[in-house]
Design an enzyme around this catalytic site. Structure first.
Site, mmCIF file in Angstrom:
data_model
loop_
_atom_site.group_PDB
_atom_site.id
_atom_site.type_symbol
_atom_site.label_atom_id
_atom_site.label_comp_id
_atom_site.label_asym_id
_atom_site.label_seq_id
_atom_site.Cartn_x
_atom_site.Cartn_y
_atom_site.Cartn_z
ATOM 1 N N ASP A 13 -6.303 5.163 7.171
ATOM 2 C CA ASP A 13 -5.941 6.176 6.179
ATOM 3 C C ASP A 13 -5.605 7.529 6.797
ATOM 4 O OD1 ASP A 13 -6.468 4.244 4.280
ATOM 5 O OD2 ASP A 13 -8.540 4.878 4.018
ATOM 6 N N LYS A 16 -0.463 7.193 7.957
ATOM 7 C CA LYS A 16 0.588 6.439 8.671
ATOM 8 C C LYS A 16 1.823 6.225 7.789
ATOM 9 C CE LYS A 16 -2.502 3.184 9.198
ATOM 10 N NZ LYS A 16 -3.717 3.882 8.775
ATOM 11 N N GLY A 17 1.565 5.829 6.526
ATOM 12 C CA GLY A 17 2.678 5.549 5.614
ATOM 13 C C GLY A 17 3.597 6.745 5.479
ATOM 14 N N GLY A 40 -3.380 0.375 2.621
ATOM 15 C CA GLY A 40 -2.767 1.114 1.527
ATOM 16 C C GLY A 40 -2.065 2.301 2.143
ATOM 17 N N HIS A 41 -0.744 2.235 2.205
ATOM 18 C CA HIS A 41 0.035 3.295 2.869
ATOM 19 C C HIS A 41 0.787 4.103 1.812
ATOM 20 C CE1 HIS A 41 0.044 0.965 6.945
ATOM 21 N NE2 HIS A 41 -1.168 1.243 6.495
ATOM 22 N N GLN A 221 -4.602 -0.049 9.302
ATOM 23 C CA GLN A 221 -5.993 0.289 9.658
ATOM 24 C C GLN A 221 -5.990 1.328 10.791
ATOM 25 O OE1 GLN A 221 -5.391 -3.499 9.315
ATOM 26 N NE2 GLN A 221 -5.570 -2.758 7.233
ATOM 27 N N ARG A 302 -14.101 7.983 0.167
ATOM 28 C CA ARG A 302 -14.150 7.928 1.630
ATOM 29 C C ARG A 302 -15.220 8.876 2.140
ATOM 30 N NH1 ARG A 302 -7.753 8.756 1.907
ATOM 31 N NH2 ARG A 302 -7.040 6.649 1.502
ATOM 32 N N SER A 408 1.111 17.851 9.762
ATOM 33 C CA SER A 408 1.355 17.606 8.339
ATOM 34 C C SER A 408 0.420 18.490 7.513
ATOM 35 C CB SER A 408 1.113 16.127 8.046
ATOM 36 O OG SER A 408 1.164 15.879 6.665
ATOM 37 N N VAL A 409 0.981 19.120 6.472
ATOM 38 C CA VAL A 409 0.169 20.054 5.657
ATOM 39 C C VAL A 409 0.177 19.689 4.172
ATOM 40 C CG1 VAL A 409 0.456 21.967 7.290
ATOM 41 C CG2 VAL A 409 2.094 21.700 5.401
HETATM 42 P P1 GDP Z 1 -2.424 5.462 5.606
HETATM 43 O O1 GDP Z 1 -3.202 4.258 5.216
HETATM 44 O O2 GDP Z 1 -2.658 5.848 7.027
HETATM 45 O O3 GDP Z 1 -0.956 5.357 5.301
HETATM 46 O O4 GDP Z 1 -2.986 6.665 4.733
HETATM 47 P P2 GDP Z 1 -3.321 6.621 3.153
HETATM 48 O O5 GDP Z 1 -2.063 6.627 2.404
HETATM 49 O O6 GDP Z 1 -4.290 5.543 2.851
HETATM 50 O O7 GDP Z 1 -4.143 7.954 2.998
HETATM 51 C C1 GDP Z 1 -3.618 9.191 3.297
HETATM 52 C C2 GDP Z 1 -3.675 10.061 2.033
HETATM 53 O O8 GDP Z 1 -3.464 11.415 2.371
HETATM 54 C C3 GDP Z 1 -2.588 9.709 1.037
HETATM 55 O O9 GDP Z 1 -3.059 9.967 -0.264
HETATM 56 C C4 GDP Z 1 -1.470 10.686 1.401
HETATM 57 O O10 GDP Z 1 -0.610 10.972 0.309
HETATM 58 C C5 GDP Z 1 -2.263 11.899 1.788
HETATM 59 N N1 GDP Z 1 -1.668 12.758 2.825
HETATM 60 C C6 GDP Z 1 -0.922 12.401 3.889
HETATM 61 N N2 GDP Z 1 -0.676 13.471 4.669
HETATM 62 C C7 GDP Z 1 -1.273 14.521 4.084
HETATM 63 C C8 GDP Z 1 -1.406 15.908 4.419
HETATM 64 O O11 GDP Z 1 -0.933 16.386 5.443
HETATM 65 N N3 GDP Z 1 -2.135 16.688 3.565
HETATM 66 C C9 GDP Z 1 -2.692 16.201 2.426
HETATM 67 N N4 GDP Z 1 -3.392 17.026 1.659
HETATM 68 N N5 GDP Z 1 -2.590 14.900 2.078
HETATM 69 C C10 GDP Z 1 -1.903 14.083 2.902
HETATM 70 P P1 IMO Z 2 -4.908 1.497 6.136
HETATM 71 O O1 IMO Z 2 -3.795 0.714 6.753
HETATM 72 C C1 IMO Z 2 -9.178 2.267 5.815
HETATM 73 C C2 IMO Z 2 -11.866 -1.147 6.285
HETATM 74 C C3 IMO Z 2 -12.642 -1.586 5.062
HETATM 75 C C4 IMO Z 2 -13.882 -2.166 5.726
HETATM 76 C C5 IMO Z 2 -13.318 -2.825 6.979
HETATM 77 C C6 IMO Z 2 -13.054 -4.306 6.819
HETATM 78 O O2 IMO Z 2 -4.620 1.929 4.742
HETATM 79 O O3 IMO Z 2 -5.328 2.608 7.040
HETATM 80 P P2 IMO Z 2 -11.275 -5.806 5.544
HETATM 81 O O4 IMO Z 2 -10.727 -5.706 4.154
HETATM 82 O O5 IMO Z 2 -10.258 -5.669 6.607
HETATM 83 O O6 IMO Z 2 -12.161 -6.997 5.726
HETATM 84 O O7 IMO Z 2 -12.272 -4.534 5.666
HETATM 85 O O8 IMO Z 2 -12.113 -2.157 7.269
HETATM 86 N N1 IMO Z 2 -10.406 -1.090 6.099
HETATM 87 C C7 IMO Z 2 -9.717 0.050 5.980
HETATM 88 N N2 IMO Z 2 -10.142 1.332 5.927
HETATM 89 N N3 IMO Z 2 -7.870 2.002 5.799
HETATM 90 C C8 IMO Z 2 -7.417 0.731 5.883
HETATM 91 O O9 IMO Z 2 -6.106 0.427 6.004
HETATM 92 C C9 IMO Z 2 -8.368 -0.318 5.924
HETATM 93 N N4 IMO Z 2 -8.283 -1.670 5.990
HETATM 94 C C10 IMO Z 2 -9.526 -2.131 6.097
HETATM 95 O O10 IMO Z 2 -12.940 -0.493 4.233
HETATM 96 O O11 IMO Z 2 -14.727 -1.127 6.140
HETATM 97 MG MG MG Z 3 -4.571 3.673 3.730
#
Ligand code: GDP
Ligand code: IMO
Ligand code: MG
Length: 419
Positions: A13, A16-17, A40-41, A221, A302, A408-409
């Site tokens: 999280d 990356k997305g 979840g990206h 991840q 989180r 990123s902000v």
């Molecule tokens: P990923 O799994 O690495 O793609 O990240 P996620 O999408 O799960 O979580 C990142 C969260 O932070 C999402 O809700 C994004 O919209 C948000 N986000 C990404 N970059 C920034 C940033 O620079 N600032 C803020 N406030 N939110 C951000």
């Molecule tokens: P992205 O790509 C954050 C965590 C779960 C759990 C552990 C194992 O969005 O960054 P699993 O479902 O793989 O058996 O879970 O890994 N986990 C993540 N945490 N971002 C993710 O993906 C995750 N994918 C799995 O919360 O602790």
């Molecule tokens: Mg994610």
């Protein structure tokens, strides 16, 4: 031509997305190499917020090719839902190709995941319960079903055989379940999967490299969730690191170019497991609130904490990171001071690495930097950011010895600055 890799350096999280979406205009191909719908990206642009689970984050850029690689595990039901959600947006989807070697998540894989977690009680991993672990177990156990099997006339037989195996294991657990409805939905959703070309993705990638196409491999991840190098057993079941792009797409190690490591300006973790710099006070609450730190896949809160340099250095070494991207710098706005974990104390000894031992006795050692008051979410260039933001970036660059090429902000595409 070499393929670049973009991946998370923390517990997932990191954002990356968002960055894959921002960088896609520089590439011909965006390819996922591991994980599945546990990811979840999130992407935000033109007032639209969208979360992708299986589909690569280049999907909203016309002309780019998106590949789901052999290392990915696919739940056809979730995949279909993702496709429908994109269709509803009324934005033209770019081309999507799926590896014949990608493994399928069966309904019983999800049940096994749930049964296993339930049996662990307090020791549970905090899995997203998407069937990831059981599917990769069948892959390495050489029992799995793959996308290429769908067109096999004996597919139903193969499915039945694996399902029966799973039912036997489920009998071992004290776990109630209903399979019929899940199965029906699963078989229906295979039709959606069939709409997209099923390819020999490694040959496709090799040819693309030869033809000088620009490829970005998108990690899911984060490094600290890697099956080999993460905080085992509180990890996911795939290699989330650069090496995962080699096994998950068929890219040879000497064909890897830039490795872009993404990290948050602080730390978060969702699910169980060690988190040395975790905060349990109002600062942690502020980070969670301002950063809107709720899982993109499960909606779970989180856990939040300060940035952890030993963990980041470890991730940089394992991945061969050549560029760093710092995310969510805006979330630190309004803090008087910002702490950075530089070392740990373990049994009275100062150490600067993550030890094998469970780190209940690990105490983080912090250094303190001056925070900034101004909300930097609305700035239109990094020059407008307070001096303390620049000091924080310079400090991290000096400690990590890798340039921070992007800051990123905010969640939107436009809230991104290259350095
Ligand atoms: P990923 O799994 O690495 O793609 O990240 P996620 O999408 O799960 O979580 C990142 C969260 O932070 C999402 O809700 C994004 O919209 C948000 N986000 C990404 N970059 C920034 C940033 O620079 N600032 C803020 N406030 N939110 C951000
Ligand atoms: P992205 O790509 C954050 C965590 C779960 C759990 C552990 C194992 O969005 O960054 P699993 O479902 O793989 O058996 O879970 O890994 N986990 C993540 N945490 N971002 C993710 O993906 C995750 N994918 C799995 O919360 O602790
Ligand atoms: Mg994610």
């Amino acid at each position: 031509m070499k393929a670049d890799v973009l991946l998370g350096l923390q517990w997932g999280d990191e954002g990356k997305g968002k960055i894959v979406d921002v960088l896609t205009s520089n590439y011909d191909i965006i390819a996922r190499f591991q994980g599945g719908p546990n990811a979840g990206h999130t992407l935000e642009f033109d007032g639209i917020k969208h979360v992708l689970h299986t589909i690569p984050s280049g999907i909203f850029h016309k002309g780019v090719l998106n590949v789901i690689g052999n290392g990915v595990v696919i739940d056809p039901v979730i995949f279909e839902r993702e496709i429908n959600e994109i269709d509803e947006l009324d934005i033209e989807m770019s081309k999507l190709l799926i590896s014949k070697k990608a493994h399928l998540i069966l309904p019983t894989h999800k049940l096994l995941d749930a049964a296993s977690e339930k049996s662990k009680g307090k020791e549970k991993i905090g899995s997203t319960l998407k069937g990831i672990g059981p599917t990769y177990m069948d892959k390495t156990g050489r029992n799995g079903l793959r996308v290429g099997d769908i067109s096999d006339p004996n597919f139903n037989e193969k499915y039945e055989k694996l399902k029966q195996k799973h039912i036997q294991i489920l009998n071992f657990y004290d776990f109630d379940y209903k399979l019929e409805e899940l199965e029906k939905a699963w078989f229906n959703s295979l039709e959606c999967l069939k709409r997209f070309p099923h390819i020999e993705s490694e040959h496709f990638i090799h040819k693309a490299i030869k033809d000088k196409k620009k490829i970005l491999a998108e990690g899911a991840q984060g490094t600290l969730l890697d099956i080999d190098f993460g905080s085992y057993p509180f990890v996911t079941s795939s290699n989330t690191i650069t090496a995962g792009a080699c096994t998950g797409l068929g890219i040879a190690p000497n064909k890897i170019g830039e490795v872009i490591g993404i990290f948050k300006a602080y730390c978060t973790r969702v699910g169980s497991g060690p988190f040395p710099s975790e905060l349990f006070d109002e600062v942690g609450e502020k980070l969670a609130r301002t950063g809107n730190e709720f899982g993109s896949t499960t909606g779970r809160a989180r856990r939040c904490g300060w940035i952890d340099l030993p963990a980041l250095k470890y991730a940089i070494n394992i991945n061969g990171v050549t560029q760093l991207n710092m995310m969510k710098a805006d979330v630190l706005s309004g803090l008087k001071s910002i702490k950075v974990c530089t070392h740990y104390m373990l049994d009275g000894e100062k150490i600067d690495y993550l030890p094998f031992e469970d780190n209940e006795n690990l105490t983080p050692v912090y250094t303190e930097l001056k925070g900034w008051e101004k909300d930097i979410m609305q700035i239109s260039s990094l020059e407008e950011a307070p001096q303390e933001v620049h000091d924080y970036i310079s400090y991290l660059e000096k400690e990590l010895e890798i340039p921070i090429t992007l800051v990123s902000v905010g969640p939107d595409r436009t809230q991104t600055f290259f350095r």
